[in-house]
Design an enzyme around this catalytic site. Structure first.
Site, short mmCIF file in Angstrom:
data_model
loop_
_atom_site.label_atom_id
_atom_site.label_comp_id
_atom_site.label_asym_id
_atom_site.label_seq_id
_atom_site.Cartn_x
_atom_site.Cartn_y
_atom_site.Cartn_z
N ARG A 230 -38.63 5.34 -85.18
CA ARG A 230 -38.26 4.04 -85.74
C ARG A 230 -39.50 3.37 -86.28
O ARG A 230 -40.56 3.40 -85.64
CB ARG A 230 -37.62 3.13 -84.68
CG ARG A 230 -36.21 3.53 -84.25
CD ARG A 230 -35.17 3.33 -85.35
NE ARG A 230 -33.84 3.69 -84.92
CZ ARG A 230 -33.26 4.88 -85.11
NH1 ARG A 230 -33.90 5.83 -85.73
NH2 ARG A 230 -32.02 5.09 -84.68
N GLU A 259 -36.57 -0.91 -93.94
CA GLU A 259 -36.07 0.30 -94.61
C GLU A 259 -35.25 -0.04 -95.85
O GLU A 259 -34.08 0.25 -95.95
CB GLU A 259 -35.28 1.16 -93.62
CG GLU A 259 -36.21 1.71 -92.56
CD GLU A 259 -35.68 2.90 -91.79
OE1 GLU A 259 -34.48 3.20 -91.86
OE2 GLU A 259 -36.50 3.54 -91.10
N HIS A 284 -35.70 8.00 -94.18
CA HIS A 284 -34.91 8.12 -92.94
C HIS A 284 -33.91 9.27 -93.08
O HIS A 284 -32.68 9.09 -92.92
CB HIS A 284 -34.18 6.80 -92.61
CG HIS A 284 -33.86 6.68 -91.15
ND1 HIS A 284 -33.96 5.52 -90.44
CD2 HIS A 284 -33.43 7.61 -90.25
CE1 HIS A 284 -33.61 5.72 -89.18
NE2 HIS A 284 -33.28 6.99 -89.05
#
Ligand code: NAD
Length: 318
Positions: A230, A259, A284
């Protein structure tokens, strides 16, 4: 009614093939406070990391009974608030151990062999061999933080390419460490001794900004950081400074504090990191393999079916 959010993240044919409920609504967008009103009658929702489940969103979904998140991490859900409202939350543990560990190693190989620069120079018909010189992984020390499902697989892959592995975890498994051939050390020792540091821990109040200015300062000069867990585990401002100063030699990152992959904020710190010449960045996407997506759907649908049959779900987290 069951609403499946974030379906844009998966191939359309897979979504249609795997979700066979007559009353299922497939929604490409993420669930958020602004659109939650549109789904106020739903009892079951299925979400991904980009749907943020906070108090305000829950207030708008008064009939909600089950949240099935198609993720391992739970940092996008206010679990306490769900518990207060008797909403069951399920996740999918260990669905992508190989996918994420292999992705982490791919980031490291890209860095060590300068694959991304080779590719650019080939495209530009301008090959500069000295600039492409990389280094071997064999003999380097990798420090793995978190030896759970993904981190443990990463220790095995790292051993496979001849790296020396040291690790840190709040729950040590000395037997596994001996079998695989790695040693647990204190966190500070790991920061000081590692040529490469790889993060495989969940994001929570204890781990937010685990890597900050102080930790970056004690790392080896030109250490490499890999993060497929993360973004918030690392303080972005501190990382950007360390990349700019050369303290951190390279970073391989699949996750970011913000993100937003749309390029809408070119001046944000996250965007500066994503486009930094010393960073290999992916959006991601470490989980994104055929095998992991199939597993995600199979486990999630099974949990929803068990819930509908009035049985105990298998992956309840609250
Ligand atoms: P896991 O629960 O199997 O392992 C996590 C490990 O971290 C455990 O061994 C735990 O003891 C350890 N840990 C927890 N808090 C710690 C702390 N403060 N310090 C040190 N160790 C600590 O989880 P996993 O399946 O290995 O996944 C790890 C993380 O990877 C997830 O939480 C998720 O955020 C991330 N992930 C990312 C992707 C992706 O596509 N990039 C996909 C899946 C998972």
């Amino acid at each position: 009614m069951k609403v499946f959010f974030d379906t844009r993240l998966m191939p359309e044919e897979t979504v249609k093939d795997k979700i066979n409920y007559n009353d299922a609504l497939l929604v490409k967008e993420s669930l958020n406070t602004n659109n939650a009103n549109e789904y106020k009658d739903t009892e079951i929702i299925c979400i991904n990391i980009f749907s943020r489940i906070n108090k305000e969103t829950l207030d708008k979904l008064p009939n909600l009974k089950l949240i099935a998140t198609m993720t391992t991490g739970l940092d996008h859900i206010n679990l306490e608030e769900c518990k207060n409202r008797n909403i069951i939350v399920t996740n999918v543990p260990s669905y992508s151990n190989e996918s994420v560990a292999e992705h982490t190693l791919a980031l490291l190989f890209t860095i060590s062999k300068r694959i991304h620069i080779c590719n650019q120079e080939m495209e530009n018909c301008n090959v500069n061999m000295p600039e492409l010189m990389g280094f071997e992984l064999k003999g380097k020390t990798i420090g793995i933080i978190g030896t759970g499902s993904i981190g443990l697989h990463m220790t095995k892959l790292s051993k496979g390419v001849g790296m020396k592995v040291i690790a840190f975890d709040i729950n040590k498994n000395e037997d596994v460490a001996e079998t695989v051939g790695f040693k647990y050390v204190e966190l500070e020792t790991l920061f000081k001794k590692s040529d490469i540091i790889s993060l495989h821990i969940p994001l929570n109040k204890h781990t937010k900004h685990l890597i900050n200015k102080e930790q970056l300062n004690i790392m080896k000069q030109e250490a490499i950081i890999l993060n497929t867990s993360r973004g918030e585990l690392i303080n972005s401002e501190a990382l950007l400074k360390a990349l700019n100063s050369g303290k951190i030699g390279f970073a391989g990152l699949d996750v970011f504090e913000n993100e937003d992959f749309s390029c809408a904020n070119p001046n944000s710190v996250s965007r500066k990191i994503m486009t930094h010449k010393k960073v290999v960045a992916t959006p991601h996407a470490a989980f994104n393999t055929i095998e992991a997506i199939n597993s995600l759907f199979d486990v999630t649908v099974k949990n929803i079916d068990l819930f509908l049959e009035g049985k105990d779900v298998e992956n309840r987290v609250n």
